[in-house]
Design a protein around this motif. Structure first.
Motif, PDB file in Angstrom:
ATOM      1  N   ALA A  29      35.722  36.865  43.102  1.00 20.91           N
ATOM      2  CA  ALA A  29      36.011  35.532  42.567  1.00 20.91           C
ATOM      3  C   ALA A  29      36.060  35.678  41.051  1.00 20.91           C
ATOM      4  N   PHE A  30      36.971  36.514  40.570  1.00 21.25           N
ATOM      5  CA  PHE A  30      37.111  36.779  39.138  1.00 21.25           C
ATOM      6  C   PHE A  30      37.477  35.491  38.394  1.00 21.25           C
ATOM      7  N   THR A  31      36.863  35.286  37.238  1.00 21.32           N
ATOM      8  CA  THR A  31      37.280  34.172  36.398  1.00 21.32           C
ATOM      9  C   THR A  31      38.711  34.419  35.914  1.00 21.32           C
ATOM     10  N   ARG A  32      39.404  33.349  35.568  1.00 17.47           N
ATOM     11  CA  ARG A  32      40.763  33.531  35.057  1.00 17.47           C
ATOM     12  C   ARG A  32      40.747  34.364  33.774  1.00 17.47           C
ATOM     13  N   GLN A  33      39.784  34.099  32.907  1.00 19.22           N
ATOM     14  CA  GLN A  33      39.731  34.802  31.626  1.00 19.22           C
ATOM     15  C   GLN A  33      39.577  36.310  31.795  1.00 19.22           C
ATOM     16  N   THR A  34      38.624  36.727  32.616  1.00 18.10           N
ATOM     17  CA  THR A  34      38.412  38.164  32.812  1.00 18.10           C
ATOM     18  C   THR A  34      39.498  38.764  33.703  1.00 18.10           C
ATOM     19  N   GLY A  35      40.003  37.969  34.633  1.00 16.55           N
ATOM     20  CA  GLY A  35      41.050  38.476  35.517  1.00 16.55           C
ATOM     21  C   GLY A  35      42.322  38.800  34.776  1.00 16.55           C
ATOM     22  N   GLU A  36      42.733  37.913  33.874  1.00 14.96           N
ATOM     23  CA  GLU A  36      43.939  38.170  33.099  1.00 14.96           C
ATOM     24  C   GLU A  36      43.815  39.452  32.292  1.00 14.96           C
ATOM     25  N   ALA A  37      42.618  39.732  31.814  1.00 17.36           N
ATOM     26  CA  ALA A  37      42.411  40.904  30.969  1.00 17.36           C
ATOM     27  C   ALA A  37      42.242  42.201  31.765  1.00 17.36           C
ATOM     28  N   HIS A  38      41.533  42.137  32.899  1.00 14.10           N
ATOM     29  CA  HIS A  38      41.028  43.387  33.470  1.00 14.10           C
ATOM     30  C   HIS A  38      41.232  43.592  34.974  1.00 14.10           C
ATOM     31  N   TRP A  39      41.528  42.564  35.749  1.00 15.78           N
ATOM     32  CA  TRP A  39      41.506  42.661  37.208  1.00 15.78           C
ATOM     33  C   TRP A  39      42.345  43.821  37.745  1.00 15.78           C
ATOM     34  N   GLU A  40      43.630  43.809  37.504  1.00 12.80           N
ATOM     35  CA  GLU A  40      44.496  44.847  38.058  1.00 12.80           C
ATOM     36  C   GLU A  40      44.155  46.223  37.494  1.00 12.80           C
ATOM     37  N   ILE A  41      43.856  46.284  36.209  1.00  9.55           N
ATOM     38  CA  ILE A  41      43.530  47.572  35.579  1.00  9.55           C
ATOM     39  C   ILE A  41      42.320  48.211  36.243  1.00  9.55           C
ATOM     40  N   LEU A  42      41.274  47.419  36.448  1.00  9.70           N
ATOM     41  CA  LEU A  42      40.056  47.952  37.047  1.00  9.70           C
ATOM     42  C   LEU A  42      40.288  48.406  38.483  1.00  9.70           C
TER      43      LEU A  42
END
Length: 285
Positions: free
Chosen positions: A180-193
């Protein structure tokens, strides 16, 4: 070995019974498309900022509606049903952020309590203290299924690569990252991680996510994904609302990745020493 996996994207609200109905509808949709393993997001049962309100409706595992519904779905559909996580009331007054894997007979094959607590302060005043309400887990899990060796993590765990490496060394071929990633952290890091965890361990990553604006006011990033051992995104969902995504998981790709880049075998133990810099006037520069 080849199997079809599904990641179910949800926008869970504050009512566990209503979320259970949504979960059942989406899981049936995934099974109808041939999925034999179906994963739901972190906090499938409820997203509720108000901790007092959350505790008022939460139940222990034996009485939890998400646990019961998932067990029934697994048996009805003859699938491996993975509730990414749901909040479970504990005897000490805290909660567990707990994932469940059910076999085709409806029985629990695995429980995993999220190890790393999301205690962060983000930009724009967004702040979270998961440890204030949840008791962290302490055991990593790799489960041997008839068709795969599967490792378990939840959301913030994705930022701790040692957890993934330990499970890969233990034989995991697929790593699960319901979130349940926040939008802020998801935009920055979700796919990369997610892609990094797949690449560095040569494993598939299946990540079902929460998506959109929730009843409690929070906003989650969505973009559920299934990624192959070479880091390629096989399928992904959008950033808002419900979705069901599916992909064939061919475990020959895991062996191929390990044969090309055998970093799991090539890893070495090492020591680390901190060397002080140049000293000027008795103070390190």
């Amino acid at each position: 070995m080849v199997f079809k996996a599904a990641a179910v994207q949800m926008c869970s609200g504050v009512d566990p019974a209503r979320n259970a109905v949504s979960m059942a509808r989406l899981v049936r949709e995934a099974a109808a498309q041939g999925a034999t393993y179906v994963q739901t997001p972190e906090m499938t049962g409820m997203l509720q900022r108000d901790r007092a309100a959350a505790k008022a409706v939460l139940r222990g595992e034996a009485d939890d509606i998400i646990v019961r519904t998932a067990s029934e779905l697994a048996a009805e559909l003859g699938i491996h049903m993975h509730v990414g996580s749901t909040a479970i009331a504990l005897d000490d007054g805290k909660m567990a952020n707990r994932g469940f894997l059910f076999g085709p007979d409806g029985k629990v094959l695995n429980r995993y309590d999220k190890i790393h607590m999301f205690d962060v302060d983000l930009d724009n005043g967004e702040s979270w203290r998961e440890s204030a309400a949840y008791r962290p887990g302490s055991e990593a899990r790799v489960v041997s299924l008839p068709f795969v060796e599967m490792g378990f993590t939840i959301c913030y765990d994705v930022r701790f690569p040692a957890l993934f490496r330990a499970q890969a060394v233990a034989g995991a071929e697929v790593m699960t990252v319901p979130a349940a990633f926040t939008r802020q952290t998801g935009e920055a890091h979700w796919e990369i991680l997610l892609r990094a965890r797949a690449i560095e361990n040569g494993v598939f990553v299946i990540a079902a996510a929460q998506a959109g604006v929730h009843e409690d006011g929070r906003e989650t990033f969505g973009h559920s994904m299934i990624i192959d051992p070479w880091g390629r995104v096989l399928t992904s969902a959008g950033g808002t609302g419900e979705a069901v995504i599916l992909a064939e998981i061919d475990l020959a790709a895991v062996k191929a990745a390990h044969d090309k880049i055998p970093n799991l075998k090539n890893g070495r133990e090492f020591s680390i020493e901190k060397i002080p810099g140049a000293v000027k006037g008795g103070v390190a520069a």
